[in-house]
Motif scaffolding. Structure first.
Motif, PDB file in Angstrom:
ATOM      1  N   VAL A 422       0.951  -1.040  -0.036  1.00  0.00           N
ATOM      2  CA  VAL A 422       0.031  -0.071  -0.025  1.00  0.00           C
ATOM      3  C   VAL A 422       0.932   1.196   0.060  1.00  0.00           C
ATOM      4  CG1 VAL A 422      -1.977   1.226   1.170  1.00  0.00           C
ATOM      5  CG2 VAL A 422      -1.767  -1.357   1.209  1.00  0.00           C
ATOM      6  N   CYS A 426      -2.432   6.005  -2.741  1.00  0.00           N
ATOM      7  CA  CYS A 426      -3.101   4.819  -1.957  1.00  0.00           C
ATOM      8  C   CYS A 426      -4.291   5.627  -1.215  1.00  0.00           C
ATOM      9  CB  CYS A 426      -2.242   4.274  -1.241  1.00  0.00           C
ATOM     10  SG  CYS A 426      -1.325   4.965  -0.212  1.00  0.00           S
ATOM     11  N   CYS A 442      -0.738   8.590   1.760  1.00  0.00           N
ATOM     12  CA  CYS A 442      -2.000   8.133   1.297  1.00  0.00           C
ATOM     13  C   CYS A 442      -3.121   9.218   1.493  1.00  0.00           C
ATOM     14  CB  CYS A 442      -2.485   6.976   1.806  1.00  0.00           C
ATOM     15  SG  CYS A 442      -1.554   5.345   1.705  1.00  0.00           S
ATOM     16  N   VAL A 466      -6.611   2.284  -6.934  1.00  0.00           N
ATOM     17  CA  VAL A 466      -5.304   2.337  -5.857  1.00  0.00           C
ATOM     18  C   VAL A 466      -5.283   1.493  -5.059  1.00  0.00           C
ATOM     19  CG1 VAL A 466      -5.185   5.012  -6.643  1.00  0.00           C
ATOM     20  CG2 VAL A 466      -6.568   4.236  -4.549  1.00  0.00           C
ATOM     21  N   PRO A 467      -4.161   1.170  -4.332  1.00  0.00           N
ATOM     22  CA  PRO A 467      -4.037   0.258  -3.315  1.00  0.00           C
ATOM     23  C   PRO A 467      -4.902   1.010  -2.013  1.00  0.00           C
ATOM     24  CG  PRO A 467      -1.945   0.471  -4.050  1.00  0.00           C
ATOM     25  CD  PRO A 467      -2.876   1.584  -4.839  1.00  0.00           C
ATOM     26  N   THR A 468      -5.945   0.205  -1.560  1.00  0.00           N
ATOM     27  CA  THR A 468      -6.630   0.519  -0.452  1.00  0.00           C
ATOM     28  C   THR A 468      -6.665  -0.280   0.758  1.00  0.00           C
ATOM     29  OG1 THR A 468      -8.281   1.478  -1.981  1.00  0.00           O
ATOM     30  CG2 THR A 468      -9.093   1.135   0.182  1.00  0.00           C
ATOM     31  N   ARG A 500      -5.950  -6.279  -4.776  1.00  0.00           N
ATOM     32  CA  ARG A 500      -5.311  -5.210  -5.478  1.00  0.00           C
ATOM     33  C   ARG A 500      -5.950  -4.698  -6.687  1.00  0.00           C
ATOM     34  NH1 ARG A 500       0.282  -5.302  -4.246  1.00  0.00           N
ATOM     35  NH2 ARG A 500       0.907  -7.122  -2.974  1.00  0.00           N
TER      36      ARG A 500
END
Length: 507
Positions: A422, A426, A442, A466-468, A500
């Motif tokens: 992450v 993010c 983030c 996006v990575p969360t 992802r």
């Protein structure tokens, strides 16, 4: 008198300064400069490093929750955090000269420590001529050695700046009333009022009325106009933002009241006393009152202030002292009687305004009418002040260690998020998402609560881009939309990683 090259003007002795009044002015400000310099040095030594024995060498005091909100508005470290209704833009402007190009927290804190020392010096200096220099120097020392002043001096928080602005504004207003040609005093009125209004317009609304009444009472319309103009610079920005982001000033005030638990009759005197033990935020404020050794100075404060007024009446400086006391009273009202929780920093403007009358009272207790010392009273007062300083240091030391450890946990959580993939760009949501998001670089989002700025659909849509991750207390449930996400334990929190964005499975 001889007319040779060695002749001196009449009345001037060989070796005397060319400008005696200038030399006196310099000597008069040296004690104030010394107090301000010591204040800055104490912050740099006691607070900025933020080092506890178990945190490792060189670990600095990281930014707190509110600080990350203010700093993120101009910092390249993370996207701007949600800016809720009670906040104002003054702190962001204050930190911009450093935060806009550097992500070093230590550099930012050193800059704020230097700035707060300079602010204290300027706020005290405008009172020269209204009070003896020794009174002003002691007032500065009393204010600067409170743990709450030292802790928040290098902090990106607004309350101390409201206090310094109020102190400077009141002093400059008195000088401008006394001499309508004093342009520097008029500029000081405008600058102090603007500082209050940019930092916290709602606090300025409580402090400014006595100042405005004093200006209008003597028909000093120019001074009143300058005061109103300074206030307007901060209030106008707040009103414009209210229309663009909160549905108007009334809705913004209502939202701010809701976030603060609903403004109304709430006796918070005991809550403020509980906060004196070093609780940065006392909400909910429960538990027994601290040891009387910790709260004694706070109980004595109004008594010494009242004595300071009596001293001022006898000394012929009633108006300056009364103005300070009235402004301190109006500044205290909302935080002692209208809010159902407490934070020690809320009363920093009160402490700044009361410092001069209290110092005046203390000098009265230890000196005779002819100016000579009362030895017994002086020794007893010195011992009591020494004990007071010891208590302030103990509370500060414990608070710095505890705060540094908490913020180190945020740093470790951010490192765990990066290790798990992450990384910026993010998105974080859930418990403590705002500060952890700043540390991780983030964005943050919330679907409910005081910082609600997104919907569930917004967050699930971000998962595809996006990575969360969602954060929850250890073992606690995540938001319902994140129950199927992969759980990873971290420093004081559980991390729930969404699949992802590239479809490669859980983070």
């Amino acid at each position: 008198m001889a007319h040779g090259t060695n002749a001196l003007p009449i009345g001037r002795q060989r070796g005397a300064p060319a400008n005696p009044s200038g030399a006196r002015r310099t000597r008069g400000v040296r004690p104030l400069a010394a107090v301000a310099a010591a204040f800055t040095l104490a912050q740099l030594l006691l607070v900025v490093p933020g080092a506890a024995a178990d945190l490792g060498p060189g670990f600095g005091l990281g930014l707190g929750w509110d600080e990350t909100v203010y700093v993120s508005q101009v910092s390249a470290q993370a996207p701007p955090a949600f800016f809720s209704a009670p906040r104002a833009r003054g702190v962001t402007l204050l930190v911009a000269p450093v935060a806009s190009w550097s992500t070093s927290t230590t550099l930012l804190r050193a800059y704020l420590a230097l700035l707060s020392g300079l602010g204290l010096y300027l706020a005290l200096r405008v009172w020269r001529g209204l009070f003896p220099t020794r009174v002003l120097a002691l007032a500065g020392a009393l204010f600067a050695t409170l743990w709450v002043t030292l802790f928040y001096g290098p902090a990106a928080m607004p309350n101390q700046w409201v206090g310094l602005g109020a102190l400077a504004c009141a002093g400059c207003l008195l000088r401008a009333r006394a001499d309508h040609r004093d342009r520097a005093a008029l500029w000081g009125v405008a600058a102090g009022a603007a500082l209050m209004a940019w930092m916290r317009p709602t606090d300025a609304a409580w402090i400014a009325p006595p100042l405005l009444v004093l200006a209008l009472a003597g028909r000093h319309l120019r001074v009143a106009a300058v005061l109103a103009g300074g206030l307007a610079t901060g209030v106008a920005q707040w009103v414009i933002e209210a229309y663009t982001s909160h549905g108007g000033p009334l809705r913004r005030l209502a939202e701010g009241s809701r976030i603060q638990g609903g403004l109304g009759w709430n006796l918070a005197v005991d809550d403020q006393m509980r906060g004196l033990i070093g609780r940065a935020l006392c909400r909910p404020c429960t538990g027994p009152l601290p040891n009387p050794v910790i709260t004694a100075w706070w109980v004595l404060l109004p008594l010494l202030a009242a004595l300071g007024l009596a001293v001022a009446v006898r000394a012929g400086r009633t108006a300056p002292t009364l103005l300070l006391l009235v402004c301190a009273t109006t500044a205290a009202v909302p935080y002692l009687f209208l809010i159902g929780y407490a934070a020690p920093r809320f009363l920093q403007p009160v402490y700044a305004l009361l410092a001069i009358p209290v110092a005046d009272a203390l000098f009265h207790l230890v000196t005779r009418p002819d100016g000579r010392w009362r030895p017994a009273a002086a020794i007893l007062t010195a011992l009591l002040l020494t004990g007071h300083l010891a208590v302030q240091y103990v509370v500060l030391d414990r608070l710095v260690d505890r705060t540094a450890a908490d913020r180190l946990d945020w740093t470790r959580t951010a490192a765990d998020l990066h290790r798990l993939g992450v990384r910026p760009p993010c998105l974080l949501t859930g418990t403590e998402a705002i500060p952890v998001a700043f540390y991780a670089g983030c964005s943050s989002a919330a679907t409910s609560g005081n910082n609600a700025n997104a919907t569930e659909a917004d967050i699930l849509g971000a998962v595809r881009r996006v990575p969360t991750a969602a954060l929850s207390p250890p073992g606690g449930p995540p938001p319902h939309y994140a129950r199927a996400w992969t759980r990873h334990p971290a420093a004081g929190l559980d991390l729930h990683l969404a699949p992802r964005p590239d479809g490669g499975g859980p983070g």
